[in-house]
Design a protein around this motif. Structure first.
Motif, short mmCIF file in Angstrom:
data_model
loop_
_atom_site.label_atom_id
_atom_site.label_comp_id
_atom_site.label_asym_id
_atom_site.label_seq_id
_atom_site.Cartn_x
_atom_site.Cartn_y
_atom_site.Cartn_z
N UNK A 1 -0.16 -10.42 -4.47
CA UNK A 1 -1.85 -10.61 -3.71
C UNK A 1 -3.20 -11.25 -3.40
N UNK B 1 1.32 -1.18 -0.15
CA UNK B 1 -0.37 0.12 0.37
C UNK B 1 0.35 1.26 -0.05
N UNK C 1 -8.87 0.09 1.49
CA UNK C 1 -7.40 -0.32 0.92
C UNK C 1 -7.38 -2.10 1.22
N UNK C 2 -8.59 -2.66 1.23
CA UNK C 2 -8.82 -4.34 1.12
C UNK C 2 -9.36 -4.22 0.06
N UNK C 3 -9.61 -3.67 -0.67
CA UNK C 3 -9.91 -3.55 -2.48
C UNK C 3 -8.77 -2.85 -3.11
N UNK C 4 -7.66 -2.06 -2.83
CA UNK C 4 -6.92 -2.08 -3.05
C UNK C 4 -6.13 -3.31 -2.98
N UNK C 5 -6.19 -4.23 -2.26
CA UNK C 5 -5.09 -5.80 -2.16
C UNK C 5 -5.55 -6.61 -2.43
N UNK C 6 -6.93 -6.05 -2.97
CA UNK C 6 -7.82 -7.79 -3.63
C UNK C 6 -6.33 -8.38 -5.46
N UNK C 7 -6.84 -9.79 -5.39
CA UNK C 7 -6.38 -9.94 -6.25
C UNK C 7 -6.84 -10.26 -7.40
N UNK C 8 -7.46 -8.60 -7.46
CA UNK C 8 -8.47 -8.14 -8.98
C UNK C 8 -7.77 -7.70 -9.01
N UNK C 9 -7.98 -6.73 -10.78
CA UNK C 9 -7.17 -5.17 -11.09
C UNK C 9 -8.60 -4.19 -10.40
N UNK D 1 -5.09 4.26 -5.57
CA UNK D 1 -3.28 4.18 -4.79
C UNK D 1 -2.73 5.27 -4.82
N UNK E 1 -16.04 4.21 2.16
CA UNK E 1 -15.12 2.56 2.20
C UNK E 1 -14.03 3.48 2.90
N UNK F 1 -11.92 1.29 5.88
CA UNK F 1 -11.24 0.56 5.69
C UNK F 1 -11.45 -0.55 4.57
N UNK F 2 -12.48 -0.51 3.95
CA UNK F 2 -13.04 -1.31 2.90
C UNK F 2 -12.17 -0.98 1.92
N UNK G 1 -3.85 6.91 -1.22
CA UNK G 1 -3.84 6.12 -0.14
C UNK G 1 -2.31 5.48 0.60
N UNK G 2 -1.30 6.45 -0.74
CA UNK G 2 -0.07 5.92 -0.47
C UNK G 2 0.38 6.57 0.91
#
Lengths: 205, 227
Positions: free
Chosen positions: A73, A50, B87-95, B223, B80, B84-85, B226-227
């Motif tokens: 990820x 992140x 963050x989870x969306x950015x870390x999801x293993x999907x584009x 992205x 979101x 914190x959702x 959230x950095x």
């Protein structure tokens, strides 16, 4: 498997840390300790990808995590100090959504089972806004029981949990590590977790 | 990673956002009422002078639609982000761009689509002809999703900023000008009996461009935010 090379982070003009190295293998646990504001959360977020390091790189299976992208990820599970719960959705809906988002869709029965193991039996359908702080944490941590990620990165996982839940979480972590998983966590509580090797990073003030 | 799970993440975000909108309908109704009231104020304020109303109708309806979309778009990623959702969306293993596409689609379905459905009724207050009413709805159908995509980019750039709403308006409104010009132009042309094909084609082109590049650029902006 997980390696940090000469990592550095800046917050504004201030250096949080520089030249930080670590190396973590299957079954090993990494504690990140240090006072408030020493950059523990920043380091965790850097390990997740992140935060972009201002120097150095994080490697997963010897490749930069930003090059790996989705492949990395898919192996990662991050629980930040924000619970990622929607107040208007029930615990069950929240859990199922976060699992699907993480690429592991679970059936309703599996999700109910995980919630009841977390001590939320009978409360699955309550909206998250009426749950207590500790119960919300439990919903968030129920993901650990369901998702098959290799690397867990947990920010203060024991906060707001009672003794029973801490014990349950320790047990879950032990199983994860024994199965060859990796675990990175920050905590202020003294909780002993058995692992193949326990490593520590002390962050300066 | 196969296509099924990739679209699965998008579908689940879409379904979740629709469910959330259903549980908290105030947000949806606010944008629609804002649109209805702003458009209705003009005939009330100007009086029953058919010629003037007729002339300003396309512009008024379009400006109101633009402002109504902006009103709700400012909060597209805010909730979101706070819980914190995101963050989870950015870390999801999907584009992330597909997840963004799901969120924007849900947003348009709950705020943009009602505007489109309501617009012919509002156009009646201005004495627009049947054909002009149809073109109005059609132009909004093409234009409002494009506005949603452009607005999402602004919302991503201002996520987590205090007073982001005002900044968002400054960033985004200039980018919406082409959609406004051709959207209002199409209705104007229909009202004066001219050909509307060119205007509508251009609106369609804007939509296709926004659909192709919007989610991708928005994902990059998130992205950075959230950095």
């Amino acid at each position: 498997m997980l390696r940090g090379e000469a990592l550095a982070a800046m917050r504004g003009d201030r250096k949080l840390f520089t030249d930080l190295d670590f190396d973590l293998h299957a079954g090993e646990l990494l504690y990140i300790a240090g006072p408030n504001g020493s950059g523990k959360t920043t380091l965790l977020r850097m390990i997740c990808g992140l935060v972009i390091p201002s120097a150095g790189q994080v490697l997963w299976k010897d490749e930069n995590i930003h090059t790996l992208g989705e492949e990395f990820r898919a192996d990662l599970l991050y629980c930040g100090h924000l619970g990622a719960l929607k107040d208007d959705l029930s615990g069950l809906e929240n859990l199922r959504f976060s699992c699907r988002l993480g690429g592991t869709p679970v059936s309703e029965d599996e999700a109910v089972m995980a919630l009841s193991r977390m001590g939320l039996a009978g409360r699955e359908d309550l909206p998250a806004k009426v749950l207590s702080q500790g119960q919300k944490r439990r919903v968030g941590l129920a993901r650990l029981l369901l998702m098959r990620a290799r690397l867990w990165v947990l920010d203060e996982p024991f906060t707001a949990l009672d003794v029973g839940a801490i014990e349950l979480l320790r047990e879950t972590m032990r199983t994860h590590l024994a199965g060859g998983g990796l675990l990175v966590l920050t905590t202020h509580q003294q909780v002993e977790i058995e692992a193949a090797a326990v490593k520590r990073i002390e962050m300066g003030p | 990673m196969n296509g099924g799970t990739m679209l699965g993440a998008m579908r689940s975000v879409l379904a979740r956002d629709l469910m959330l909108a259903g549980r908290r309908p105030v947000d949806v109704v606010t944008a629609l009422f804002f649109f209805v009231i702003v458009v209705s104020l003009f005939p009330l304020g100007i009086g029953p002078e058919g010629q003037i109303l007729h002339a300003i109708a396309p512009g008024v309806v379009w400006v109101a639609a633009l402002l109504a979309s902006m009103l709700s778009l400012t909060r597209l990623f805010e909730a979101d982000f706070v819980d914190g959702t995101l963050e989870q969306m950015i870390l999801a293993p999907q584009p992330l761009s597909l997840i963004v596409l799901g969120k924007v689609s849900a947003h348009w379905l709950v705020t943009g689509a009602p505007l489109v459905l309501m617009s012919p009724l509002l156009g009646l207050q201005f004495g627009l002809s049947g054909e002009a009413l149809m073109i109005l709805a059609l132009a909004l159908l093409l234009g409002t999703p494009a506005l949603s995509f452009i607005g999402a980019l602004g919302a991503a750039l201002t996520v987590g900023l205090r007073g982001g709403g005002a900044l968002l308006a400054l960033l985004i409104l200039p980018l919406c000008v082409p959609v406004l010009i051709f959207g209002a132009g199409a209705v104007d042309a229909a009202a004066t009996g001219m050909e509307t094909g060119a205007h509508l084609s251009l609106l369609g082109a804007f939509l296709v461009m926004a659909l192709c590049f919007g989610p991708w650029v928005t994902a990059a902006a998130l992205r950075i935010a959230l950095d």
